[in-house]
Write an enzyme that holds these catalytic residues in place. Structure first.
Site, PDB file in Angstrom:
ATOM      1  CG  HIS A 183      -2.073  -1.003   1.069  1.00 18.96           C
ATOM      2  ND1 HIS A 183      -2.448  -1.572  -0.132  1.00 18.96           N
ATOM      3  CD2 HIS A 183      -2.892  -1.555   2.014  1.00 18.96           C
ATOM      4  CE1 HIS A 183      -3.455  -2.413   0.073  1.00 18.96           C
ATOM      5  NE2 HIS A 183      -3.739  -2.432   1.359  1.00 18.96           N
TER       6      HIS A 183
ATOM      7  CG  HIS B 111      -8.025   0.040   2.119  1.00 24.52           C
ATOM      8  ND1 HIS B 111      -8.696  -0.554   3.161  1.00 24.52           N
ATOM      9  CD2 HIS B 111      -7.043  -0.822   1.774  1.00 24.52           C
ATOM     10  CE1 HIS B 111      -8.126  -1.708   3.450  1.00 24.52           C
ATOM     11  NE2 HIS B 111      -7.120  -1.901   2.612  1.00 24.52           N
TER      12      HIS B 111
ATOM     13  CE1 TYR C 231     -11.510  -2.718   6.454  1.00 26.08           C
ATOM     14  CE2 TYR C 231     -10.780  -0.483   5.973  1.00 26.08           C
ATOM     15  CZ  TYR C 231     -10.494  -1.788   6.320  1.00 26.08           C
ATOM     16  OH  TYR C 231      -9.194  -2.159   6.551  1.00 26.08           O
TER      17      TYR C 231
ATOM     18  CG  ASP D  18      -6.952 -10.450   3.110  1.00 22.60           C
ATOM     19  OD1 ASP D  18      -6.926  -9.671   2.136  1.00 22.60           O
ATOM     20  OD2 ASP D  18      -6.212 -10.315   4.106  1.00 22.60           O
TER      21      ASP D  18
ATOM     22  CD  GLU E 264      -8.350  -3.194  -0.732  1.00 18.82           C
ATOM     23  OE1 GLU E 264      -7.162  -2.959  -1.071  1.00 18.82           O
ATOM     24  OE2 GLU E 264      -8.648  -3.941   0.209  1.00 18.82           O
TER      25      GLU E 264
END
Length: 334
Positions: free
Chosen positions: A115, A189, A191, A248, A299
């Site tokens: 990142h 990013h 949520y 993930d 993402e």
């Protein structure tokens, strides 16, 4: 109700290497037709997305932190709503080769880079300019980073455009130029939680993908092509409950027609995501300390470790070229 753009000061950063204490502003882009977003100049981050439910009641559908101090606290802030770069996702071993030269990046995830490094784009205050064109409201944010920043070659000029329309769309459009050959890949990013609170276990998720990247135990892609997930637990081509599934993963998109759909049966809210990028990373926030499974990340962007993989879509940017990435979120309720 008329569309409006509002600006207010939310605080001043503590400052760090590369940028001293800097004032942070919040911009509210309110369409007057139900959809409104709040973006902060710190991290060019998406702080609120206000969307009506099936009864017309408006709620925030992205996880937010209470204040600027919370966003600056890396231990408590897993990139919540941030614009992530210069390269989102991982770079294995914190290094890559370009034109025969090996570059060493900041290793901020064990032996690896992720990142954009410890001082990635999410750690800086961006310059901002709001504008209106008819009923469409826009916020343009810009950041300049020097050659060698976090180990990357080339001085980079980055820009992210947030744009909302009364038809219920939120567009994120990224561009960048460089003074030397480099690698680039941005994402947001946020949520997402279409219920506005609680866990995302009751949401339904669909992904336009039949392949997912195969990772090792450090979330570094293994050699070989993405795996066929048809018929398995990761096959979400139709809307399926998220339930307790730990996600993930990075899903390779089958075509550009759509990337993802997220639906909350309780509120009736639906979000459809369309992108020009090759993949979408999906994270169910199981490692979000104190707020586990409070939202789900979608993402859009390049594939992980693409700088070291000739078999992945290229992420190289040369002088004279412009990096472009466009993702659109369509909101509805029924």
């Amino acid at each position: 109700m008329a569309a409006t753009i509002r600006r207010e000061r939310v605080g001043t950063t503590v400052g760090h290497r590369g940028q001293g204490p800097t004032d942070v502003d919040a911009y509210t882009l309110d369409t007057g037709a139900g959809l409104a977003v709040v973006v902060w100049t710190y991290g060019a981050q998406l702080v609120e997305v206000l969307v009506p439910d099936r009864e017309g009641r408006t709620g925030n559908v992205v996880v937010r932190l209470p204040d600027l101090e919370g966003y600056e606290n890396r231990a408590a802030n897993p990139y919540v709503g941030s614009t992530v770069g210069r390269y989102c996702r991982c770079v294995a071993g914190g290094r890559f080769r370009l034109d025969g030269v090996e570059y060493h990046l900041d290793r901020n995830d064990g032996d690896h880079h992720i990142h954009g490094g410890d001082l990635g784009f999410d750690r800086y205050v961006w310059e901002a300019e709001a504008e209106r064109s008819g009923e469409v409201l826009s916020l343009r944010l810009r950041l300049e980073r020097p050659d060698g920043d976090q180990g990357y070659p080339g001085a980079l000029s980055a820009e992210v455009l947030y744009q909302v329309s009364p038809e219920g769309t939120l567009t994120l459009a990224y561009t960048a130029t460089t003074t030397a050959s480099t690698i680039v890949g941005f994402t947001n990013h946020a949520y997402w939680n279409l219920a506005g609170a609680g866990r995302i276990d009751g949401h339904l998720l669909a992904l336009n993908s039949t392949r997912a990247v195969v990772f090792d135990d450090q979330l570094i892609p293994l050699p070989g092509p993405p795996a066929d997930i048809t018929g398995g637990p990761l096959d979400h081509r139709g809307l399926k409950p998220v339930g307790g599934l730990r996600l993930d993963n990075c899903f390779v998109l089958d075509d550009p027609d759509w990337a993802a759909r997220l639906h909350d049966p309780a509120s009736g809210r639906t979000m459809r995501v369309v992108t020009d990028q090759p993949a979408v990373g999906v994270y169910s926030a199981d490692g979000f300390a104190g707020r586990r499974r409070s939202g789900i990340c979608l993402e859009t962007g390049p594939l992980p470790d693409a700088p070291n993989r000739d078999d992945y879509s290229p992420v190289r940017l040369d002088p004279g070229e412009t990096y472009r990435h466009r993702t659109v979120h369509h909101f509805s309720a029924h």
